[in-house]
Motif scaffolding. Structure first.
Motif, PDB file in Angstrom:
ATOM      1  N   MET A  72       0.954  -1.554  -0.024  1.00 16.88           N
ATOM      2  CA  MET A  72       0.267  -0.537  -0.302  1.00 16.88           C
ATOM      3  C   MET A  72       1.285   1.262   0.026  1.00 16.88           C
ATOM      4  SD  MET A  72      -2.745  -0.902   3.260  1.00 16.88           S
ATOM      5  CE  MET A  72      -1.956  -1.003   4.510  1.00 16.88           C
ATOM      6  N   TYR A  73       0.504   2.585  -0.550  1.00 16.78           N
ATOM      7  CA  TYR A  73       1.458   3.686  -0.510  1.00 16.78           C
ATOM      8  C   TYR A  73      -0.019   4.552  -0.909  1.00 16.78           C
ATOM      9  CZ  TYR A  73       5.651   0.974  -1.786  1.00 16.78           C
ATOM     10  OH  TYR A  73       6.079   0.055  -1.828  1.00 16.78           O
ATOM     11  N   SER A  74       0.992   6.069  -0.032  1.00 16.53           N
ATOM     12  CA  SER A  74      -0.083   7.273  -0.252  1.00 16.53           C
ATOM     13  C   SER A  74       0.917   8.748  -0.924  1.00 16.53           C
ATOM     14  CB  SER A  74      -0.624   7.583   0.765  1.00 16.53           C
ATOM     15  OG  SER A  74      -1.012   6.882   1.445  1.00 16.53           O
ATOM     16  N   ASP A  75      -0.218   9.312  -1.110  1.00 15.11           N
ATOM     17  CA  ASP A  75       1.052  10.718  -1.696  1.00 15.11           C
ATOM     18  C   ASP A  75       0.266  11.623  -2.201  1.00 15.11           C
ATOM     19  OD1 ASP A  75       2.596  12.220  -3.526  1.00 15.11           O
ATOM     20  OD2 ASP A  75       3.155  11.322  -4.990  1.00 15.11           O
ATOM     21  N   GLY A  76       0.700  12.614  -0.943  1.00 13.28           N
ATOM     22  CA  GLY A  76      -0.942  13.669  -0.885  1.00 13.28           C
ATOM     23  C   GLY A  76      -0.002  14.530  -1.779  1.00 13.28           C
ATOM     24  N   LYS A  77       1.028  14.975  -2.397  1.00 11.04           N
ATOM     25  CA  LYS A  77       1.668  15.943  -2.818  1.00 11.04           C
ATOM     26  C   LYS A  77       0.292  15.618  -4.198  1.00 11.04           C
ATOM     27  CE  LYS A  77       5.932  15.269  -4.314  1.00 11.04           C
ATOM     28  NZ  LYS A  77       6.088  13.082  -3.542  1.00 11.04           N
ATOM     29  N   GLN A  78      -0.166  14.693  -4.517  1.00  5.76           N
ATOM     30  CA  GLN A  78      -1.085  14.423  -5.841  1.00  5.76           C
ATOM     31  C   GLN A  78      -2.194  14.706  -5.269  1.00  5.76           C
ATOM     32  OE1 GLN A  78      -0.216  12.060  -9.445  1.00  5.76           O
ATOM     33  NE2 GLN A  78       1.558  11.463  -8.126  1.00  5.76           N
ATOM     34  N   HIS A  79      -2.936  14.959  -4.335  1.00  6.63           N
ATOM     35  CA  HIS A  79      -4.338  14.901  -3.528  1.00  6.63           C
ATOM     36  C   HIS A  79      -4.859  15.920  -4.645  1.00  6.63           C
ATOM     37  CE1 HIS A  79      -3.290  19.071  -2.119  1.00  6.63           C
ATOM     38  NE2 HIS A  79      -4.488  19.591  -1.716  1.00  6.63           N
ATOM     39  N   HIS A  80      -4.347  17.685  -5.540  1.00 10.76           N
ATOM     40  CA  HIS A  80      -5.416  17.889  -5.830  1.00 10.76           C
ATOM     41  C   HIS A  80      -5.825  17.334  -7.694  1.00 10.76           C
ATOM     42  CE1 HIS A  80      -1.018  18.746  -7.493  1.00 10.76           C
ATOM     43  NE2 HIS A  80      -1.759  18.569  -8.610  1.00 10.76           N
ATOM     44  N   SER A  81      -5.281  15.946  -7.775  1.00 14.60           N
ATOM     45  CA  SER A  81      -5.724  15.801  -8.576  1.00 14.60           C
ATOM     46  C   SER A  81      -6.657  15.458  -8.358  1.00 14.60           C
ATOM     47  CB  SER A  81      -4.966  14.207  -9.514  1.00 14.60           C
ATOM     48  OG  SER A  81      -3.811  14.312  -9.088  1.00 14.60           O
ATOM     49  N   LEU A  82      -7.626  14.660  -7.383  1.00 16.75           N
ATOM     50  CA  LEU A  82      -9.082  13.964  -8.006  1.00 16.75           C
ATOM     51  C   LEU A  82      -9.544  14.394  -6.483  1.00 16.75           C
ATOM     52  CD1 LEU A  82     -11.394  11.868  -8.613  1.00 16.75           C
ATOM     53  CD2 LEU A  82      -9.892  10.439  -7.653  1.00 16.75           C
ATOM     54  N   ASN A  83     -10.847  15.349  -6.254  1.00 17.12           N
ATOM     55  CA  ASN A  83     -10.844  15.758  -5.322  1.00 17.12           C
ATOM     56  C   ASN A  83     -12.137  15.588  -4.606  1.00 17.12           C
ATOM     57  OD1 ASN A  83      -8.501  17.686  -5.354  1.00 17.12           O
ATOM     58  ND2 ASN A  83      -8.772  17.091  -3.429  1.00 17.12           N
ATOM     59  N   LEU A  84     -12.649  15.784  -3.425  1.00 18.10           N
ATOM     60  CA  LEU A  84     -14.388  16.237  -3.634  1.00 18.10           C
ATOM     61  C   LEU A  84     -14.446  17.026  -1.841  1.00 18.10           C
ATOM     62  CD1 LEU A  84     -17.056  13.536  -2.804  1.00 18.10           C
ATOM     63  CD2 LEU A  84     -17.382  15.447  -1.908  1.00 18.10           C
ATOM     64  N   SER A  85     -13.903  18.176  -1.950  1.00 18.62           N
ATOM     65  CA  SER A  85     -13.097  18.878  -1.212  1.00 18.62           C
ATOM     66  C   SER A  85     -14.329  19.576  -0.100  1.00 18.62           C
ATOM     67  CB  SER A  85     -11.968  19.508  -1.811  1.00 18.62           C
ATOM     68  OG  SER A  85     -13.232  20.821  -2.644  1.00 18.62           O
ATOM     69  N   TYR A  86     -14.296  20.235   0.868  1.00 18.80           N
ATOM     70  CA  TYR A  86     -14.812  20.608   1.324  1.00 18.80           C
ATOM     71  C   TYR A  86     -14.780  22.417   0.800  1.00 18.80           C
ATOM     72  CZ  TYR A  86     -16.252  23.518   5.167  1.00 18.80           C
ATOM     73  OH  TYR A  86     -17.161  24.555   6.871  1.00 18.80           O
ATOM     74  N   LYS A  87     -16.738  22.841   1.525  1.00 20.76           N
ATOM     75  CA  LYS A  87     -17.122  24.099   0.575  1.00 20.76           C
ATOM     76  C   LYS A  87     -17.948  25.094   2.057  1.00 20.76           C
ATOM     77  CE  LYS A  87     -20.240  26.199  -2.468  1.00 20.76           C
ATOM     78  NZ  LYS A  87     -21.182  25.909  -3.650  1.00 20.76           N
ATOM     79  N   GLY A  88     -16.891  25.559   2.243  1.00 14.86           N
ATOM     80  CA  GLY A  88     -17.075  26.747   3.109  1.00 14.86           C
ATOM     81  C   GLY A  88     -17.641  27.801   2.859  1.00 14.86           C
ATOM     82  N   GLN A  89     -18.362  28.051   4.031  1.00 13.39           N
ATOM     83  CA  GLN A  89     -19.129  30.000   4.468  1.00 13.39           C
ATOM     84  C   GLN A  89     -18.481  30.265   5.722  1.00 13.39           C
ATOM     85  OE1 GLN A  89     -23.388  30.259   3.027  1.00 13.39           O
ATOM     86  NE2 GLN A  89     -22.885  32.704   2.817  1.00 13.39           N
ATOM     87  N   GLN A  90     -18.318  31.638   5.496  1.00 12.08           N
ATOM     88  CA  GLN A  90     -18.082  32.129   6.794  1.00 12.08           C
ATOM     89  C   GLN A  90     -19.316  32.502   8.026  1.00 12.08           C
ATOM     90  OE1 GLN A  90     -14.509  34.526   6.902  1.00 12.08           O
ATOM     91  NE2 GLN A  90     -15.972  36.190   8.595  1.00 12.08           N
TER      92      GLN A  90
END
Length: 333
Positions: free
Chosen positions: A184-202
């Motif tokens: 098993m492996y991980s590479d967080g440097k490439q996290h931007h390649s596939l995202n379901l990211s948080y969307k916040g409002q102040q």
């Protein structure tokens, strides 16, 4: 069986695919695309989508029950449930709800998130609990409902993903160990390649006290980068898992990769010199079901008789994180 170093058998599998279908022609009425464009770039023809009243917990429990039945067990026999998903019904986790729906009252349950690598990571995690003698009968589920988080106006992503769940039962055994090797492996440097990211409002609670409230953005993906990553890293991780297993690629009976893209599957098989007749794929019917894709494909191949008792399977999951991993196992021993 309590001794350290218990052996592992994979004794049952199951799957649940929603009945709703959207075809490539259907999508061509929503976005600027065509059946030919989608088929030539992905190999996908159809995908199954969960209805508004279908929960991830529902399809997960259905897949798990099929696997438990095939294994000759009842839900009360299960010690542990691991649910690999990125789309739980509840942000606090859905595994305990699945436990309740199954009636698996003797099992502890938890969620594991590793996106499209989730099932492989969860299977390896289950094996460690069995090998240390902590649990003897474990259900591993891979399930996702990505249609909830899709931008249906983005033709680069909406053509790819479907919904579904798949599961296996792992048991401690006195016979041959069926989990032969993994990596098993991980590479967080490439996290931007596939995202379901948080969307916040102040939101201001009082003077100088601000917090962020929100939900999530739709799925975004750099398809070219994910493809480049997969065709290099997936063969490498399978080769490492084969070394750990002490076998060669010629001894593999079946290759089941995460069902992301037919071109990736073909490129990996070529790199490993595995003939096409040994490659199991269901992209044409199901699309990319994330953590569910490997166990769904496995279940289909077991039930239609392609995979037989004792067959050696090489499997790899890869995706957001970025994460990737491989497992070599023997079916049904």
């Amino acid at each position: 069986m309590n001794a350290l170093g218990a052996k592992i058998a994979i004794t049952g599998c199951g799957s649940s695919i929603p009945p709703q279908v959207i075809t490539n022609d259907d999508l061509s009425r929503l976005v600027d695309t065509s059946d030919e464009w989608i088929q030539t770039r992905t190999g996908i023809g159809r995908r199954h989508l969960a209805s508004p009243d279908t929960s991830l917990s529902d399809i997960s429990a259905q897949a798990a029950q099929e696997a438990i039945t095939m294994a000759g067990l009842t839900p009360r026999d299960i010690d542990l449930i691991i649910l690999a998903t990125s789309t739980p019904d509840d942000l606090f986790g859905s595994a305990a709800k699945v436990q309740h729906l199954l009636g698996a009252s003797n099992a502890v349950a938890f969620d594991l998130t590793a996106a499209c690598s989730g099932f492989v990571f969860a299977l390896i995690t289950a094996a460690q609990f069995i090998r240390t003698g902590v649990y003897q009968r474990v259900v591993v589920i891979g399930a996702d409902i990505l249609s909830r988080w899709m931008d249906w106006s983005d033709r680069n992503t909406c053509v790819l993903f479907g919904d579904g769940a798949g599961a296996v039962v792992c048991q401690a055994t006195l016979r041959e160990d069926c989990l032969l090797g993994f990596d098993m492996y991980s590479d967080g440097k490439q996290h931007h390649s596939l995202n379901l990211s948080y969307k916040g409002q102040q939101k201001t609670l009082k003077e100088k006290v601000n917090i962020s409230q929100g939900s999530y953005h739709p799925i975004t993906m750099n398809g070219r980068e994910v493809y480049r990553f997969a065709v290099v890293k997936v063969p490498e991780v399978i080769e490492r898992a084969l070394v750990r297993a002490g076998i060669s690629s010629e001894e593999i009976d079946w290759l089941i990769l995460h069902q992301a893209n037919q071109r990736i599957i073909h490129a990996v098989a070529q790199r490993l010199d595995i003939p096409s007749e040994k490659v199991i794929a269901n992209l044409e019917e199901c699309g990319n079901t994330s953590a569910a894709s490997i166990p769904i494909a496995l279940d289909e191949a077991v039930r239609d008789g392609r995979i037989k008792m004792g067959d050696i399977i090489a499997s790899s999951g890869f995706g957001a994180g970025l994460t990737w991993g491989a497992v070599i196992f023997r079916w049904g021993i």
